[in-house]
Write a protein that holds these residues in place. Sequence first.
Motif, PDB file in Angstrom:
ATOM      1  N   ARG A   1     -28.940 -13.942   7.951  1.00  0.00           N
ATOM      2  CA  ARG A   1     -28.084 -12.337   7.248  1.00  0.00           C
ATOM      3  C   ARG A   1     -29.020 -11.555   7.381  1.00  0.00           C
ATOM      4  O   ARG A   1     -28.759 -10.500   6.914  1.00  0.00           O
ATOM      5  CB  ARG A   1     -27.637 -12.816   5.829  1.00  0.00           C
ATOM      6  CG  ARG A   1     -26.324 -13.349   5.161  1.00  0.00           C
ATOM      7  CD  ARG A   1     -26.110 -13.793   3.841  1.00  0.00           C
ATOM      8  NE  ARG A   1     -27.634 -12.982   3.240  1.00  0.00           N
ATOM      9  CZ  ARG A   1     -27.541 -14.659   3.206  1.00  0.00           C
ATOM     10  NH1 ARG A   1     -27.235 -16.025   3.242  1.00  0.00           N
ATOM     11  NH2 ARG A   1     -28.939 -15.415   1.612  1.00  0.00           N
TER      12      ARG A   1
ATOM     13  N   GLY B   1     -27.774 -13.384  -1.414  1.00  0.00           N
ATOM     14  CA  GLY B   1     -26.866 -11.949  -0.645  1.00  0.00           C
ATOM     15  C   GLY B   1     -27.406 -11.247  -1.161  1.00  0.00           C
ATOM     16  O   GLY B   1     -27.388  -9.919  -0.141  1.00  0.00           O
TER      17      GLY B   1
ATOM     18  N   LYS C   1     -32.298  -8.939   1.663  1.00  0.00           N
ATOM     19  CA  LYS C   1     -31.382  -8.273   3.288  1.00  0.00           C
ATOM     20  C   LYS C   1     -32.616  -8.438   3.515  1.00  0.00           C
ATOM     21  O   LYS C   1     -34.218  -7.998   3.414  1.00  0.00           O
ATOM     22  CB  LYS C   1     -31.183  -7.525   3.106  1.00  0.00           C
ATOM     23  CG  LYS C   1     -29.555  -7.655   2.737  1.00  0.00           C
ATOM     24  CD  LYS C   1     -28.750  -5.582   3.052  1.00  0.00           C
ATOM     25  CE  LYS C   1     -27.246  -6.300   2.654  1.00  0.00           C
ATOM     26  NZ  LYS C   1     -26.999  -4.990   2.878  1.00  0.00           N
TER      27      LYS C   1
ATOM     28  N   ASN D   1     -25.032 -15.635  10.957  1.00  0.00           N
ATOM     29  CA  ASN D   1     -24.390 -13.745   9.979  1.00  0.00           C
ATOM     30  C   ASN D   1     -25.572 -13.142  10.322  1.00  0.00           C
ATOM     31  O   ASN D   1     -25.783 -12.484   9.297  1.00  0.00           O
ATOM     32  CB  ASN D   1     -24.297 -14.291   9.086  1.00  0.00           C
ATOM     33  CG  ASN D   1     -23.645 -14.890   8.193  1.00  0.00           C
ATOM     34  OD1 ASN D   1     -22.232 -14.997   9.250  1.00  0.00           O
ATOM     35  ND2 ASN D   1     -24.113 -16.337   7.502  1.00  0.00           N
TER      36      ASN D   1
END
Length: 367
Positions: free
Chosen positions: A80, A141, A144, A163
């Motif tokens: 991510r 999540g 970042k 992702n």
Amino acid sequence: MVFRKKRTILLASVAVLLLLSILDVAFRKEELFEAFGDQFLNNPRTEAYVKAHQEAEATAERQLEWKRQDLGDVKLTSARGRIAVKRSPDDTIRLHYTVAASAKDKETAERKLEAVKVEERTADGRLSLAATANGKPVDDGSVKLGYVLHIPGGMKLSLESENGFVTVDGVQGDVEIASYSDILELTGVSGYVAVDASYGSLYLSGIKGGLDYKNRYGEATIEDVEGAIALMSRTGYTHLTGIAGSIAADAESGSLHLRDTTGPVRIVGRGTALQLEQIQGDIDVSTDSGDATFILPEAEGYALSASAQNGAIRTSLPFPVEPAADDSGKSLLEGVIGTGRWSIDVQAVSADIILHAKPSLQQADHK
């Protein structure tokens, strides 16, 4: 007479329903206007609620450096996040990374931020880099990461990403990427590139050294490659153009489009829509349940041999399509376009073969 009675009853029913609706508005008009006004009265309360529940964020930028010395390979693992890889101006490996952590309050966000670090491990000439939180892989999540990695020329680059958004530009050395649901951009790489990607999107251009590409459920645009290409596609959509080298493809479902390539082409397709245009080289295609279309420039010249079983051969070329002599049910076509320089062998089962001849510029002008 019966029809008139039914129409009269229907009109009467509509009139009654309309009258009831008017009476409902008349008796409940205050309630209706209050409900309409409540939307505007509650709007400030909604904004206050959202503002009170906004998460706090803490960010940091960090830099790490390593001398190349005996290192020959750099591996970076990310989830991510964004990864940008460029060539280092010297023999130093540099990693600049940013961390952003969010939480309900500033103190918690800062604790999350401080827990995140890029761990390094060196073994067998490889420098491995991966972010951890309290010593464990980052699996949150609300955290970042973004990386900018500079590597010296001649080093191998290995990336594992999920992702995220990955760009590799101008590096000199082999590149190996394992990707899941990423957007990948590789440009100006001098070295052999191996990409194993699923559910992603790839743009690749300016590669000198060849390519091994595995495409699962993704889309890819590949152009301007010097070197051999090996392609494995499963429900993938791949476009190749401007390739100087051989192409070997194993494709199942999806589509495969080749244009303006130089070198031999061999394709095995199953349920794949194939299109080959302006190919300078021998062509060997075997397709099952996927139509194959060829656009062939007459200036190059081809010797054709096509066979279709449970399918048709469709063309405007002046060559007859004939049934096989062995009663196998196959349709056959043979002929020569132009000089017949390149050979084309096409075998199709439960699929059509479509052949177009593209006239040279001189012929087109004459016409």
